[in-house]
Design an enzyme around this catalytic site. Sequence first.
Site, PDB file in Angstrom:
ATOM      1  N   ARG A 155      11.551  -6.267   5.051  1.00  0.00           N
ATOM      2  CA  ARG A 155      11.368  -4.851   4.730  1.00  0.00           C
ATOM      3  C   ARG A 155      12.405  -3.950   5.413  1.00  0.00           C
ATOM      4  O   ARG A 155      12.693  -4.084   6.588  1.00  0.00           O
ATOM      5  CB  ARG A 155       9.963  -4.420   5.159  1.00  0.00           C
ATOM      6  CG  ARG A 155       9.667  -2.983   4.869  1.00  0.00           C
ATOM      7  CD  ARG A 155       8.202  -2.743   4.712  1.00  0.00           C
ATOM      8  NE  ARG A 155       7.442  -2.924   5.936  1.00  0.00           N
ATOM      9  CZ  ARG A 155       6.122  -2.718   5.993  1.00  0.00           C
ATOM     10  NH1 ARG A 155       5.455  -2.383   4.900  1.00  0.00           N
ATOM     11  NH2 ARG A 155       5.493  -2.880   7.123  1.00  0.00           N
ATOM     12  N   ARG A 193      -0.205  -8.773  13.524  1.00  0.00           N
ATOM     13  CA  ARG A 193      -0.746  -7.789  12.579  1.00  0.00           C
ATOM     14  C   ARG A 193      -1.558  -8.472  11.485  1.00  0.00           C
ATOM     15  O   ARG A 193      -2.595  -7.967  11.055  1.00  0.00           O
ATOM     16  CB  ARG A 193       0.394  -6.955  11.979  1.00  0.00           C
ATOM     17  CG  ARG A 193       0.974  -5.964  13.001  1.00  0.00           C
ATOM     18  CD  ARG A 193       2.341  -5.468  12.621  1.00  0.00           C
ATOM     19  NE  ARG A 193       2.343  -4.699  11.411  1.00  0.00           N
ATOM     20  CZ  ARG A 193       3.401  -4.594  10.601  1.00  0.00           C
ATOM     21  NH1 ARG A 193       4.530  -5.234  10.882  1.00  0.00           N
ATOM     22  NH2 ARG A 193       3.330  -3.861   9.529  1.00  0.00           N
ATOM     23  N   ARG A 212      11.641  -1.607  10.572  1.00  0.00           N
ATOM     24  CA  ARG A 212      10.574  -1.099  11.440  1.00  0.00           C
ATOM     25  C   ARG A 212      10.467  -1.933  12.709  1.00  0.00           C
ATOM     26  O   ARG A 212      10.565  -3.157  12.667  1.00  0.00           O
ATOM     27  CB  ARG A 212       9.245  -1.146  10.690  1.00  0.00           C
ATOM     28  CG  ARG A 212       8.920   0.159  10.024  1.00  0.00           C
ATOM     29  CD  ARG A 212       7.688   0.072   9.203  1.00  0.00           C
ATOM     30  NE  ARG A 212       6.518  -0.442   9.915  1.00  0.00           N
ATOM     31  CZ  ARG A 212       5.298  -0.422   9.407  1.00  0.00           C
ATOM     32  NH1 ARG A 212       5.091   0.088   8.194  1.00  0.00           N
ATOM     33  NH2 ARG A 212       4.282  -0.902  10.071  1.00  0.00           N
ATOM     34  N   LYS A 253       0.833  -1.209   0.000  1.00  0.00           N
ATOM     35  CA  LYS A 253       0.000   0.000   0.000  1.00  0.00           C
ATOM     36  C   LYS A 253       0.869   1.261   0.000  1.00  0.00           C
ATOM     37  O   LYS A 253       0.601   2.201  -0.735  1.00  0.00           O
ATOM     38  CB  LYS A 253      -0.905   0.055   1.241  1.00  0.00           C
ATOM     39  CG  LYS A 253      -1.929  -1.051   1.306  1.00  0.00           C
ATOM     40  CD  LYS A 253      -2.943  -0.802   2.421  1.00  0.00           C
ATOM     41  CE  LYS A 253      -2.335  -0.718   3.810  1.00  0.00           C
ATOM     42  NZ  LYS A 253      -1.742  -1.995   4.289  1.00  0.00           N
ATOM     43  N   ARG A 308      -9.339   0.750   9.312  1.00  0.00           N
ATOM     44  CA  ARG A 308      -8.785  -0.558   9.660  1.00  0.00           C
ATOM     45  C   ARG A 308      -9.851  -1.482  10.241  1.00  0.00           C
ATOM     46  O   ARG A 308      -9.572  -2.638  10.501  1.00  0.00           O
ATOM     47  CB  ARG A 308      -7.776  -0.364  10.745  1.00  0.00           C
ATOM     48  CG  ARG A 308      -6.270  -0.422  10.585  1.00  0.00           C
ATOM     49  CD  ARG A 308      -5.594  -1.107   9.536  1.00  0.00           C
ATOM     50  NE  ARG A 308      -4.264  -1.504   9.926  1.00  0.00           N
ATOM     51  CZ  ARG A 308      -3.157  -0.811   9.669  1.00  0.00           C
ATOM     52  NH1 ARG A 308      -3.214   0.311   8.987  1.00  0.00           N
ATOM     53  NH2 ARG A 308      -1.989  -1.263  10.062  1.00  0.00           N
TER      54      ARG A 308
END
Length: 217
Positions: free
Chosen positions: A127, A171, A160, A13, A88
């Site tokens: 990531r 998550r 992160r 996203k 969300r």
Amino acid sequence: MRIVLLGAPGSGKGTQSKLIMERYQVPQISTGDLLRAAVAAGTPLGQQAKAAMDAGQLVTDDIVLGMIRERLAMPDTQQGYILDGFPRNLAQAGALDDLLKDLGKPLDVALLIDVDFESLMQRLTGRQTCASCGAVFNRYTHPTREENVCDVCGGELTHRADDNEDTIRNRLKVYEEQTRPLVQYYNERSLLKTVKGEGEIETIYKAVADVLASTRQ
Ligand code: AMP
């Protein structure tokens, strides 16, 4: 163009938002980025949000809706925006509808970036983000030329805090239970469009751009 981008954590996203932002000149509004900035600045809001974020749980609707109301009141949203990571859950989606009804500016499209579970895990565990310019890389799927050095600006790459395996599992669970119902919510309102989110960033963006072009007509 008022866009909600839907998709699991790691679906791309953020990456696609940045490309849409360049093309359509509308701001990307990422509640995750706003919350991380509040945590880094040590504001009261950031202190309240931190525990939930570290655990991979959702921050309370009150906090997030307050941030969104404030952000959507800013003048740069007049021509539209991309909401990335918001709403969300169904309560946030309902609150957004009410807010936009008051403003007389409803959403144009809810675009789902659909990615299978295995790819999501790989993307999230690999990531890396540049601490200086915000460019996003991936140790497995989009490595930098030199390890831990940003290809764009030479800055240092960071991982992160919530991209570790336990938090990632939470998550993804939170996504399945609370966020995925939004797919049906927007489908029922005839706003849902879907693109497959596996493969090259440019190929996915082409599909995204096609959807947005057809939405504008
Ligand atoms: P993201 O960068 O979108 O993956 O968000 C990182 C974290 O920020 C999430 O795991 C949540 O803890 C929190 N967060 C971001 N957006 C929202 C939202 N709309 N509602 C509740 N929590 C959020």
